[in-house]
Design a protein around this motif. Sequence first.
Motif: not given
Length: 188
Positions: A43-46, A152-153, A158-162
């Motif tokens: 996600g960050g790279w994209l 992060a947003q 996407a329902g991730l807690d990472a």
Amino acid sequence: MQDIDERDRQREVARSRQRTPRHARYQLDVVGAHVADVVDSAGGWLFDRVMAGWDVRVAVANPGNLAALEILGVKSVGLGAVFGVGANAPTALAVAGAVCSTDDRVRDALAASVRSARTEVTMWGDVWVPAMGRPVDEVRHELSAAARLFKAQAAFAAGLDAAATGFEVFRSYGQSIGTDYPDLLPVG
């Protein structure tokens, strides 16, 4: 008489436009298992590639809620747009390793891209390594501050807690896009 002159002028303008080179934008096609996989792994790279002016298209095998991809600024497309008849070869292709084990189209397109050496090929996750004679290297992308925030947003959507890290790690097949600011750097 004036109509003829105007038509001639319009034809000349049309001809000159055909000769004018168009500056093509770089295109990155991404194939993931699902939205959460793409956001978590790349996600960050994209996001950073979109901010650098790339056209980034993402196809996921199991689409679900696409809001997280919209947050990253990428365009959601179907697998047919990436691998279908008449699909243009992208400048770069990024694929989740998990998809290669389940979809022959993806595996075949990935192998063809690696063989051609004209496409930057990047993978994440359980990597399927085609025996193509090209080396595979581990590379990482350092996320910009904005990419960490947007990832992060998107992760939340996407329902991730990472927790967001400052980098993402991939496998790259030797061909990288030559830019003034390379974004995939060797690990090590």
